[in-house]
Design a protein around this motif. Structure first.
Motif, short mmCIF file in Angstrom:
data_model
loop_
_atom_site.label_atom_id
_atom_site.label_comp_id
_atom_site.label_asym_id
_atom_site.label_seq_id
_atom_site.Cartn_x
_atom_site.Cartn_y
_atom_site.Cartn_z
N TRP A 173 0.83 -1.20 0.00
CA TRP A 173 0.00 0.00 0.00
C TRP A 173 0.87 1.26 0.00
O TRP A 173 0.56 2.22 -0.71
N ILE A 174 1.94 1.25 0.78
CA ILE A 174 2.85 2.40 0.80
C ILE A 174 3.45 2.61 -0.59
O ILE A 174 3.54 3.74 -1.07
N ASN A 175 3.85 1.53 -1.23
CA ASN A 175 4.40 1.63 -2.59
C ASN A 175 3.37 2.23 -3.53
O ASN A 175 3.68 3.12 -4.32
N LYS A 176 2.15 1.74 -3.46
CA LYS A 176 1.09 2.24 -4.34
C LYS A 176 0.80 3.71 -4.05
O LYS A 176 0.64 4.52 -4.97
N PHE A 177 0.74 4.07 -2.79
CA PHE A 177 0.47 5.46 -2.41
C PHE A 177 1.56 6.39 -2.90
O PHE A 177 1.28 7.45 -3.45
N LEU A 178 2.82 5.99 -2.72
CA LEU A 178 3.92 6.84 -3.16
C LEU A 178 4.00 6.92 -4.68
O LEU A 178 4.36 7.95 -5.23
N THR A 179 3.65 5.83 -5.36
CA THR A 179 3.67 5.84 -6.82
C THR A 179 2.58 6.76 -7.36
O THR A 179 2.82 7.54 -8.28
N ILE A 180 1.39 6.70 -6.79
CA ILE A 180 0.30 7.57 -7.23
C ILE A 180 0.62 9.03 -6.93
O ILE A 180 0.41 9.91 -7.75
N ARG A 181 1.16 9.26 -5.77
CA ARG A 181 1.49 10.63 -5.37
C ARG A 181 2.59 11.20 -6.25
O ARG A 181 2.57 12.36 -6.63
N HIS A 182 3.58 10.37 -6.59
CA HIS A 182 4.67 10.81 -7.44
C HIS A 182 4.18 11.07 -8.87
O HIS A 182 4.62 12.01 -9.52
N ALA A 183 3.26 10.25 -9.34
CA ALA A 183 2.74 10.41 -10.70
C ALA A 183 1.85 11.65 -10.80
O ALA A 183 1.72 12.23 -11.88
#
Length: 104
Positions: free
Chosen positions: A92-102
């Motif tokens: 979930w942290i990976n997904k959250f950071l990926t979405i936020r970075h995108a």
């Protein structure tokens, strides 16, 4: 890598009187592996935690303490719970950071 970490956690759990060290290691390694490989979080959670019940069941059988089979042998399968939770927290942290970075 996860099998080696799982064996390390199981050895830590076997040599300790309390399971707190193993739970902390499960959580740390689970978040780490879940964050790196979010699509295989369930595989890594099982690979991390499966050695704890295996070693505990073998220990009960080898030492002939059949009265402890349920509490220490089968009861150690509860180690899968923090492992699954921590791996999915990492995913979930990976997904959250990926979405936020995108989004930037």
């Amino acid at each position: 890598m996860s099998i080696t970490l799982g064996a390390l956690i199981a050895i830590t759990d076997y040599n300790a009187d309390e399971p707190f060290n193993a739970i902390i290691l499960l959580f740390i390694f689970g978040v780490f592996l879940g964050g790196i490989y979010p699509s295989g979080a369930w595989k890594f959670s099982i690979a991390l935690a499966i050695f704890i019940p295996i070693i505990n069941v073998l220990s009960v059988i080898i030492h002939g303490r059949h009265d402890l089979f349920i509490s220490q042998g089968i009861g150690s399968f509860i180690a899968l719970i923090p492992s699954v939770i921590s791996c999915y927290i990492g995913a979930w942290i990976n997904k959250f950071l990926t979405i936020r970075h995108a989004a930037k």
